[in-house]
Write an enzyme that holds these catalytic residues in place. Structure first.
Site, PDB file in Angstrom:
ATOM      1  N   TYR A   1      -0.933  -2.224   0.700  1.00 61.23           N
ATOM      2  CA  TYR A   1      -0.461  -1.620  -0.552  1.00 61.23           C
ATOM      3  C   TYR A   1      -1.033  -0.214  -0.651  1.00 61.23           C
ATOM      4  O   TYR A   1      -2.218   0.018  -0.358  1.00 61.23           O
ATOM      5  CB  TYR A   1      -0.915  -2.432  -1.771  1.00 61.23           C
ATOM      6  CG  TYR A   1      -0.566  -1.774  -3.090  1.00 61.23           C
ATOM      7  CD1 TYR A   1       0.633  -2.057  -3.732  1.00 61.23           C
ATOM      8  CD2 TYR A   1      -1.423  -0.843  -3.681  1.00 61.23           C
ATOM      9  CE1 TYR A   1       0.971  -1.434  -4.922  1.00 61.23           C
ATOM     10  CE2 TYR A   1      -1.093  -0.213  -4.866  1.00 61.23           C
ATOM     11  CZ  TYR A   1       0.110  -0.512  -5.488  1.00 61.23           C
ATOM     12  OH  TYR A   1       0.444   0.116  -6.665  1.00 61.23           O
TER      13      TYR A   1
ATOM     14  N   GLU B   1       4.561   4.752  -5.159  1.00 62.52           N
ATOM     15  CA  GLU B   1       4.079   3.423  -4.784  1.00 62.52           C
ATOM     16  C   GLU B   1       4.805   2.964  -3.531  1.00 62.52           C
ATOM     17  O   GLU B   1       6.036   2.981  -3.482  1.00 62.52           O
ATOM     18  CB  GLU B   1       4.297   2.419  -5.909  1.00 62.52           C
ATOM     19  CG  GLU B   1       3.749   1.032  -5.590  1.00 62.52           C
ATOM     20  CD  GLU B   1       3.998   0.029  -6.701  1.00 62.52           C
ATOM     21  OE1 GLU B   1       3.024  -0.554  -7.216  1.00 62.52           O
ATOM     22  OE2 GLU B   1       5.173  -0.170  -7.058  1.00 62.52           O
TER      23      GLU B   1
END
Length: 386
Positions: free
Chosen positions: A109, A197
């Protein structure tokens, strides 16, 4: 402003980040024609909506053949996807994206955003990719690290190493990761993004770092510098009322309550919403008409509020500085001439020309409820709609 995944990936690719090759389309026929250019054994079909959680909602499918892709695309296009970010009403799928499959070894992530408290850019990284980062933060907070970077034209290798250390990469993969971080940083700075993101960021078995999914949000106040970004805006993904408000330069956010709010100044608007909640009701919107609003802008603001079906009453709270109370009053009257107002409206005026504004409203013949101050106004609107 948000953009779609396929747009975000093309932007990242422009700045040097690796992304899977893919194509997007607005119709199934167009999609099937475009996928002929892809070189892949499996097709990854993705619904394009401005919301996360698409995979869990059936919006991402891995398919073996063109025939399977055609069937799945026909089922997905026009379907309403409901995720934790769309709300119960869901979001209709109006465009599709197909990309080549990836040879995944590990999933990570990675995100970066403006940290206003420190005036730095905060990078958040985790070795738990492909999951909701909120779930990871709750169950395994030690799996997430935050690295705050001073805003410069470039990011240093030292900062990059700090960001990726949780990935535990070998030397070859580390070089790819540093290059990726620098590409994302350059894109972030150059486009005035608020947030990027990448989830998941994958390490392939060929030891390359690839953005398998991407989300980018831009600073609305900087869009005038980036017409190429504005062109990426998809109005189908936005609330029609918020679109209408933006045409008049109104800061409008739809909420779930029943009391409409028209206020000048963001701070006063927040205080107005808070005091409505204090007395037991919920605001239906955030609406800041701004400091120097014209009567046309005020009229448009009131009409937008009254267009919401759930509105049971309206609280107008104006503290006139640059904003003149007589201009506000005339805007309310102009709106009333075009709309049959059937719900109670409480008005609190203070500041520049408030006496003139009050007289205009008193002489208008409209059934308005006057309030002495904000506390009085909140009590009156809550009481009158009970």
């Amino acid at each position: 402003m948000n953009i779609h995944e396929h747009q975000a990936k093309q932007l990242l690719k422009k700045y040097g980040a690796l992304v899977p090759e893919g194509v997007f389309a607005l119709t199934v026929d167009e999609l099937l024609e475009k996928v002929k250019s892809l070189k892949t054994k499996k097709y990854v079909l993705k619904a394009q909506i401005h919301a996360g959680g698409r995979g869990k909602a059936g919006g991402v499918k891995i398919l073996d053949t063109i025939e399977e892709l055609a069937t799945a695309a026909k089922e997905l296009l026009g379907k309403t996807l409901t995720t934790h970010q769309t709300g119960p009403e869901g979001r209709e799928v109006k465009r599709l994206y197909v990309e080549e499959s990836s040879n995944i070894d590990k999933e990570f992530y990675l995100s970066c955003l403006v940290d206003r408290a420190s005036s730095k850019i905060a990078f958040i990284s985790s070795d738990q990719g492909g999951m909701d980062i909120e779930e990871v933060a709750s169950s395994s907070p030690e799996k997430i690290i935050t690295t705050k970077v001073i805003m410069n034209n470039e990011i240093s290798d030292k900062d990059c190493d700090e960001i990726i250390k949780i990935f535990n990469l070998n030397d070859n993969a580390r070089k790819h990761a540093i290059s990726l971080i620098k590409s994302i940083y350059k894109m972030f700075i150059s486009t005035d993004a608020n947030m990027v993101e990448v989830n998941p960021l994958i390490l392939t078995k060929e030891e390359k770092l690839v953005c398998l999914d991407a989300k980018i949000n831009f600073d609305d106040n900087a869009l005038f510098k980036h017409p190429e970004i504005v062109e990426l805006r998809d109005l189908n993904e936005e609330d029609p009322i918020e679109i209408e408000a933006s045409k008049y330069g109104l800061s409008y956010i739809k909420l779930d309550g029943t009391i409409g709010c028209m206020v000048n100044g963001a701070g006063l608007a927040m205080a107005t919403m808070d005091i409505i909640k204090l007395y037991g009701k919920e605001p239906a919107n955030f609406l800041d008409v701004g400091g120097g609003a014209s009567k046309e802008k005020v009229s448009a603001a009131l009409k937008i509020i009254l267009s919401e079906k759930n509105i049971e009453g309206v609280l107008i709270n104006i503290f006139g500085g640059i904003m003149r109370c007589d201009v506000l009053a005339q805007g309310v009257i102009d709106a009333a001439k075009e709309i049959n107002i059937k719900i109670p409206i409480v008005v609190r005026l203070a500041g520049t020309n408030f006496k003139e504004g009050k007289k205009i409203l008193d002489d208008s013949g409209l059934k308005l409820i006057s309030a002495e101050n904000l506390d009085d106004a909140a009590k009156k609107i809550v009481k009158v709609i009970k």
